[in-house]
Design an enzyme around this catalytic site. Structure first.
Site, PDB file in Angstrom:
ATOM      1  N   SER A 108      34.000  37.477  40.819  1.00  0.00           N
ATOM      2  CA  SER A 108      34.723  37.595  38.795  1.00  0.00           C
ATOM      3  C   SER A 108      33.095  38.020  38.170  1.00  0.00           C
ATOM      4  O   SER A 108      32.220  37.686  38.105  1.00  0.00           O
ATOM      5  CB  SER A 108      35.115  36.673  37.850  1.00  0.00           C
ATOM      6  OG  SER A 108      35.893  36.683  38.908  1.00  0.00           O
TER       7      SER A 108
HETATM    8  N1  SAM Z   1      35.699  33.717  44.201  1.00  0.00           N
HETATM    9  C1  SAM Z   1      35.500  34.878  44.132  1.00  0.00           C
HETATM   10  C2  SAM Z   1      34.014  34.993  43.827  1.00  0.00           C
HETATM   11  O1  SAM Z   1      32.990  34.263  43.943  1.00  0.00           O
HETATM   12  O2  SAM Z   1      33.230  35.607  44.533  1.00  0.00           O
HETATM   13  C3  SAM Z   1      35.892  36.043  44.077  1.00  0.00           C
HETATM   14  C4  SAM Z   1      37.423  35.685  43.958  1.00  0.00           C
HETATM   15  S1  SAM Z   1      37.985  37.432  43.590  1.00  0.00           S
HETATM   16  C5  SAM Z   1      38.652  37.081  42.173  1.00  0.00           C
HETATM   17  C6  SAM Z   1      39.808  36.538  44.896  1.00  0.00           C
HETATM   18  C7  SAM Z   1      40.136  36.158  46.330  1.00  0.00           C
HETATM   19  O3  SAM Z   1      41.027  35.777  46.436  1.00  0.00           O
HETATM   20  C8  SAM Z   1      40.252  37.341  47.008  1.00  0.00           C
HETATM   21  O4  SAM Z   1      38.793  37.152  48.006  1.00  0.00           O
HETATM   22  C9  SAM Z   1      41.275  37.252  47.727  1.00  0.00           C
HETATM   23  O5  SAM Z   1      41.379  37.414  48.601  1.00  0.00           O
HETATM   24  C10 SAM Z   1      41.341  35.762  48.014  1.00  0.00           C
HETATM   25  N2  SAM Z   1      42.716  35.726  47.391  1.00  0.00           N
HETATM   26  C11 SAM Z   1      44.085  36.000  47.531  1.00  0.00           C
HETATM   27  N3  SAM Z   1      44.865  35.118  47.697  1.00  0.00           N
HETATM   28  C12 SAM Z   1      44.794  34.608  48.607  1.00  0.00           C
HETATM   29  C13 SAM Z   1      45.000  33.036  48.724  1.00  0.00           C
HETATM   30  N4  SAM Z   1      46.708  33.002  49.095  1.00  0.00           N
HETATM   31  N5  SAM Z   1      44.351  32.126  49.505  1.00  0.00           N
HETATM   32  C14 SAM Z   1      42.850  32.293  49.716  1.00  0.00           C
HETATM   33  N6  SAM Z   1      42.454  33.347  48.836  1.00  0.00           N
HETATM   34  C15 SAM Z   1      43.374  34.323  48.095  1.00  0.00           C
END
Ligand code: SAM
Length: 220
Positions: A64
């Site tokens: 992000s």
């Molecule tokens: N916090 C992260 C960082 O600092 O890089 C960015 C997160 S990214 C915007 C969103 C993440 O949520 C992705 O890696 C995606 O695979 C994960 N995601 C989506 N659905 C999910 C779920 N049900 N459980 C865990 N992770 C999930």
């Protein structure tokens, strides 16, 4: 130890993008000055790591924008020793900041390739205190509950009930809530068993795919 080639970019990021937009929590500012964001982006993107935007990290996911990371972290009102849960490890950058402030964090990622990459990034950045779990974070992570702070870094149509249940009394939860493209950043606080809700403005996040999020291809 090698001199940090991005020290000036990081300082400018904190000064102009973070402090300049009103983030004041000294713990958040100190953590963002310390954690080397360029070690959490894919190879070849290091020079863009401190720019004012999200970046791709593979698998259609993103790290992000720094300001949004700072805003969500500040709104968690963290103190050392807090029990913290992150849903959506991605690159591991947000988790590194949370661990720097609270001491430790459990972070759940749905995609095992990203979880492996995040563990590698965290080791290279010499961040300890992050436990990365592969699973559907929309169900929370009951073994570590209750949590003083929960952060969902993916967009959900509504806040997953298990996560509200796993929030401690006095606990704070931050999440993008709304349609798949852009959403409202929402903060919940649990007081005497009741939930207070505050809106923090508009954001655009990738979807939370899971039992209590969006149904998607390859859902766990
Ligand atoms: N916090 C992260 C960082 O600092 O890089 C960015 C997160 S990214 C915007 C969103 C993440 O949520 C992705 O890696 C995606 O695979 C994960 N995601 C989506 N659905 C999910 C779920 N049900 N459980 C865990 N992770 C999930």
């Amino acid at each position: 130890m090698e001199a940090d080639p991005y020290a000036r970019e990081r300082e400018e990021m904190v000064e102009y993008q973070i402090r300049g937009r009103g983030i004041r929590d000294p713990r958040v500012l100190a953590a963002m000055r310390k954690i080397p964001r360029h070690l959490f982006v894919p190879k070849g993107f290091e020079r863009s790591a401190y720019e004012d935007r999200p970046l791709p990290i593979g698998e259609g996911q993103t790290i992000s924008q720094p300001y949004i990371v700072a805003l969500m972290t500040e709104q968690l009102e963290l103190a050392p020793g807090d029990r913290v849960l992150e849903i959506g490890t991605g690159s591991g950058y947000q988790a590194a900041l949370l661990a720097e402030i609270a001491g430790s964090v459990i972070s759940v990622e749905r995609l095992s390739n990203l979880a492996d990459q995040a563990r590698e990034n965290l080791a290279r950045a010499r961040v300890s205190g992050v436990t990365v779990i592969v699973g559907d974070g929309s169900q929370g992570y009951p073994p570590g509950a209750p949590y003083d702070a929960i952060i969902i870094t993916a967009a959900t149509p509504s806040i997953p009930k298990p996560l509200i249940e796993q929030l401690a009394e006095g606990g704070r939860l931050i999440s993008p809530v709304g349609p798949r493209d852009c959403q409202d950043l929402v903060k919940l606080v649990k007081r005497e068993g009741r939930i207070e809700e505050i809106s923090l403005g508009g954001v655009c996040f990738v979807p939370l795919i899971g039992q209590f999020g969006w149904r998607g291809e390859g859902s766990l």
